[in-house]
Design a protein around this motif. Structure first.
Motif, PDB file in Angstrom:
ATOM      1  N   MET A  39       0.985  -1.342  -0.198  1.00  0.00           N
ATOM      2  CA  MET A  39       0.060   0.230  -0.059  1.00  0.00           C
ATOM      3  C   MET A  39       1.103   0.974   0.273  1.00  0.00           C
ATOM      4  N   ASP A  40       0.284   2.288  -0.420  1.00  0.00           N
ATOM      5  CA  ASP A  40       1.224   3.470  -1.289  1.00  0.00           C
ATOM      6  C   ASP A  40       1.257   4.560   0.520  1.00  0.00           C
ATOM      7  N   LEU A  41       1.989   4.623   1.098  1.00  0.00           N
ATOM      8  CA  LEU A  41       2.535   5.783   2.824  1.00  0.00           C
ATOM      9  C   LEU A  41       1.269   6.292   2.771  1.00  0.00           C
ATOM     10  N   SER A  42       0.847   7.116   1.377  1.00  0.00           N
ATOM     11  CA  SER A  42       0.587   7.988   1.607  1.00  0.00           C
ATOM     12  C   SER A  42      -0.976   8.396   1.919  1.00  0.00           C
ATOM     13  N   GLU A  43      -1.387   6.602   1.432  1.00  0.00           N
ATOM     14  CA  GLU A  43      -2.809   6.584   1.976  1.00  0.00           C
ATOM     15  C   GLU A  43      -3.256   6.517   3.961  1.00  0.00           C
ATOM     16  N   ALA A  44      -1.564   6.515   5.124  1.00  0.00           N
ATOM     17  CA  ALA A  44      -1.502   6.474   6.382  1.00  0.00           C
ATOM     18  C   ALA A  44      -1.776   8.495   6.187  1.00  0.00           C
ATOM     19  N   ARG A  45      -1.095   9.162   5.299  1.00  0.00           N
ATOM     20  CA  ARG A  45      -0.619  10.258   5.539  1.00  0.00           C
ATOM     21  C   ARG A  45      -1.842  10.959   5.390  1.00  0.00           C
ATOM     22  N   ARG A  46      -3.017  10.432   4.426  1.00  0.00           N
ATOM     23  CA  ARG A  46      -4.220  11.219   3.908  1.00  0.00           C
ATOM     24  C   ARG A  46      -5.633  10.941   5.587  1.00  0.00           C
ATOM     25  N   TRP A  47      -5.187   9.519   6.202  1.00  0.00           N
ATOM     26  CA  TRP A  47      -5.474   9.022   7.058  1.00  0.00           C
ATOM     27  C   TRP A  47      -5.428  10.148   8.083  1.00  0.00           C
ATOM     28  N   PHE A  48      -3.837  10.586   8.844  1.00  0.00           N
ATOM     29  CA  PHE A  48      -3.582  11.421   9.290  1.00  0.00           C
ATOM     30  C   PHE A  48      -4.715  12.666   9.440  1.00  0.00           C
ATOM     31  N   GLU A  49      -4.679  13.539   8.531  1.00  0.00           N
ATOM     32  CA  GLU A  49      -5.149  14.171   7.885  1.00  0.00           C
ATOM     33  C   GLU A  49      -6.588  14.736   8.147  1.00  0.00           C
ATOM     34  N   THR A  50      -7.146  13.623   8.025  1.00  0.00           N
ATOM     35  CA  THR A  50      -8.626  13.918   8.404  1.00  0.00           C
ATOM     36  C   THR A  50      -9.272  13.307   9.341  1.00  0.00           C
ATOM     37  N   ARG A  51      -8.136  12.281  10.021  1.00  0.00           N
ATOM     38  CA  ARG A  51      -8.703  11.666  11.584  1.00  0.00           C
ATOM     39  C   ARG A  51      -8.106  11.902  12.981  1.00  0.00           C
ATOM     40  N   THR A  52      -7.306  13.433  12.643  1.00  0.00           N
ATOM     41  CA  THR A  52      -6.895  12.908  13.934  1.00  0.00           C
ATOM     42  C   THR A  52      -7.102  14.461  14.460  1.00  0.00           C
ATOM     43  N   PHE A  53      -7.797  14.049  15.848  1.00  0.00           N
ATOM     44  CA  PHE A  53      -8.716  14.964  16.764  1.00  0.00           C
ATOM     45  C   PHE A  53      -8.316  16.046  17.610  1.00  0.00           C
ATOM     46  N   ASP A  54      -8.001  16.823  17.713  1.00  0.00           N
ATOM     47  CA  ASP A  54      -6.789  17.764  19.257  1.00  0.00           C
ATOM     48  C   ASP A  54      -7.352  18.177  20.004  1.00  0.00           C
ATOM     49  N   ALA A  55      -8.543  18.804  19.967  1.00  0.00           N
ATOM     50  CA  ALA A  55      -9.526  19.019  20.949  1.00  0.00           C
ATOM     51  C   ALA A  55     -10.773  18.665  20.582  1.00  0.00           C
ATOM     52  N   SER A  56     -11.856  19.045  21.619  1.00  0.00           N
ATOM     53  CA  SER A  56     -13.382  18.499  22.088  1.00  0.00           C
ATOM     54  C   SER A  56     -14.007  19.241  21.731  1.00  0.00           C
ATOM     55  N   SER A  57     -15.411  19.407  21.852  1.00  0.00           N
ATOM     56  CA  SER A  57     -16.073  20.524  21.422  1.00  0.00           C
ATOM     57  C   SER A  57     -16.604  20.307  22.863  1.00  0.00           C
ATOM     58  N   PRO A  58     -17.882  22.219  23.272  1.00  0.00           N
ATOM     59  CA  PRO A  58     -18.135  22.180  25.107  1.00  0.00           C
ATOM     60  C   PRO A  58     -18.676  20.777  25.496  1.00  0.00           C
ATOM     61  N   LEU A  59     -19.396  20.187  25.905  1.00  0.00           N
ATOM     62  CA  LEU A  59     -19.281  18.846  26.770  1.00  0.00           C
ATOM     63  C   LEU A  59     -21.278  18.837  26.246  1.00  0.00           C
ATOM     64  N   GLY A  60     -21.592  20.354  26.917  1.00  0.00           N
ATOM     65  CA  GLY A  60     -22.982  20.217  26.199  1.00  0.00           C
ATOM     66  C   GLY A  60     -23.602  19.812  24.984  1.00  0.00           C
ATOM     67  N   ASP A  61     -22.349  20.106  24.393  1.00  0.00           N
ATOM     68  CA  ASP A  61     -22.833  20.192  22.537  1.00  0.00           C
ATOM     69  C   ASP A  61     -22.322  18.225  22.807  1.00  0.00           C
ATOM     70  N   LEU A  62     -21.446  17.382  23.805  1.00  0.00           N
ATOM     71  CA  LEU A  62     -21.368  15.774  23.058  1.00  0.00           C
ATOM     72  C   LEU A  62     -22.579  15.205  23.803  1.00  0.00           C
ATOM     73  N   VAL A  63     -23.533  16.033  24.671  1.00  0.00           N
ATOM     74  CA  VAL A  63     -24.838  15.310  25.871  1.00  0.00           C
ATOM     75  C   VAL A  63     -25.404  15.077  24.260  1.00  0.00           C
ATOM     76  N   ASP A  64     -26.147  16.463  23.416  1.00  0.00           N
ATOM     77  CA  ASP A  64     -26.490  16.478  22.483  1.00  0.00           C
ATOM     78  C   ASP A  64     -26.652  15.251  21.644  1.00  0.00           C
ATOM     79  N   ALA A  65     -25.114  15.942  20.932  1.00  0.00           N
ATOM     80  CA  ALA A  65     -24.967  14.192  20.261  1.00  0.00           C
ATOM     81  C   ALA A  65     -24.608  13.341  19.795  1.00  0.00           C
ATOM     82  N   LYS A  66     -25.336  12.691  21.668  1.00  0.00           N
ATOM     83  CA  LYS A  66     -26.019  11.311  22.114  1.00  0.00           C
ATOM     84  C   LYS A  66     -27.129  10.744  21.493  1.00  0.00           C
TER      85      LYS A  66
END
Length: 301
Positions: free
Chosen positions: A1-28
């Motif tokens: 597999m081309d290593l660029s697939e891992a790079r693409r995934w990293f850039e689109t599926r890496t999260f560095d922070a969460s939104s306010p907790l109230g938003d998560l309760v609604d998202a449940k």
């Protein structure tokens, strides 16, 4: 597999922070969230973790519906401390009572017995635990229905200069050779993750410390790479294991690749462990490390 697939995934599926907790309760959106802590001899840390989860995420903000501790053959007061802190405590169930399935069996038991639709596995030996760890893990999964697994990564200060040794010396070489699409995971062996129960209840579980990478391999094989993501938990501290234990862990991690990718049921490794006798002279102790593919949690009915 081309290593660029891992790079693409990293850039689109890496999260560095969460939104306010109230938003998560609604998202449940009516789903229940279970926090699961597999634990063996963690009486010193388990109580504080349970208390902080319950105070911040059950009482103040209704994000977590259940806190479940799976006691894995503890020899200390882990179960009682966890119960006193407000957790539901269950005992690990090994499919073969004669075989100690270790962490894998504890996580399997947690999936089988949880009441929630979404689970969050947490390590039970963390000091300075922050309830935001849970929010950062579960947030992407609650908001994106295409995800079934969100793995943690974090900055882990070490006291012996050796953090991440098993990852770098055992897991990454196997990933590079056998599963390069996973190259974007910062810490593929991290024990903390959020997951959708229905996506894993019918999948087998790797015993011992091979369970974490085994869960990742199963998820990608069945649901695809883009059904997984990773979340930054920031700074996190926990206990460090000795070299002998890390060597055993490395064997179990490598065995997980054989079990999942080759469809094997069991991998047995035998090794000599250098030690010293009571009089200080050198010695060797034989050790047998058996790693198994345990039945799916749903097999328990």
């Amino acid at each position: 597999m081309d290593l660029s697939e891992a790079r693409r995934w990293f850039e689109t599926r890496t999260f560095d922070a969460s939104s306010p907790l109230g938003d998560l309760v609604d998202a449940k959106a009516g789903r229940r969230v279970t926090v699961i802590l597999p634990a063996r001899d963690e009486a010193a840390t388990i109580g504080a973790i349970v208390q902080r989860v319950r105070t911040a995420l059950c009482d103040l903000v209704p994000l977590v519906d259940e806190v479940l501790v799976v006691d894995s053959r503890s020899g200390d007061a882990t179960a009682q401390v966890a119960r006193d802190a407000g957790a539901s405590v269950i005992t690990v169930t090994d499919p073969d009572p004669a075989f100690d399935g270790g962490k894998g069996a504890a996580m399997r038991t947690g999936i089988a017995r949880m009441q929630g639709d979404v689970g969050v596995f947490l390590d039970a030996d963390v000091t300075g635990f922050d309830p935001a760890f849970v929010a950062r893990l579960v947030g992407p999964l609650l908001r994106d229905p295409s995800l079934v697994l969100v793995k943690a990564f974090y900055d882990r200060p070490t006291h012996d200069g050796g953090g991440g040794r098993v990852t770098e010396l055992a897991a990454r070489p196997e990933i590079a050779r056998r599963a390069p699409e996973l190259g974007g995971f910062v810490q593929p062996l991290a024990g903390e993750c959020a997951f959708v129960r229905d996506a894993f209840v019918d999948l087998p579980v790797v015993s011992g410390y091979g369970v974490d990478v085994g869960m990742l391999l199963h998820a990608v094989h069945k649901h695809g790479l883009d059904a997984t993501a990773q979340a930054d938990l920031g700074r996190r501290e926990h206990q460090h294991q000795g070299l002998t234990a890390l060597g055993r862990m490395a064997l179990q991690v490598r065995a997980a690749f054989d079990l999942v990718l080759e469809g094997r049921d069991v991998v047995v490794d035998e090794r000599w462990v250098p030690t010293r006798r009571a009089d200080g002279t050198p010695d060797l102790v034989a050790e047998r490390v058996e790693t198994r593919l345990l039945p799916p949690p749903g097999a328990d009915g």
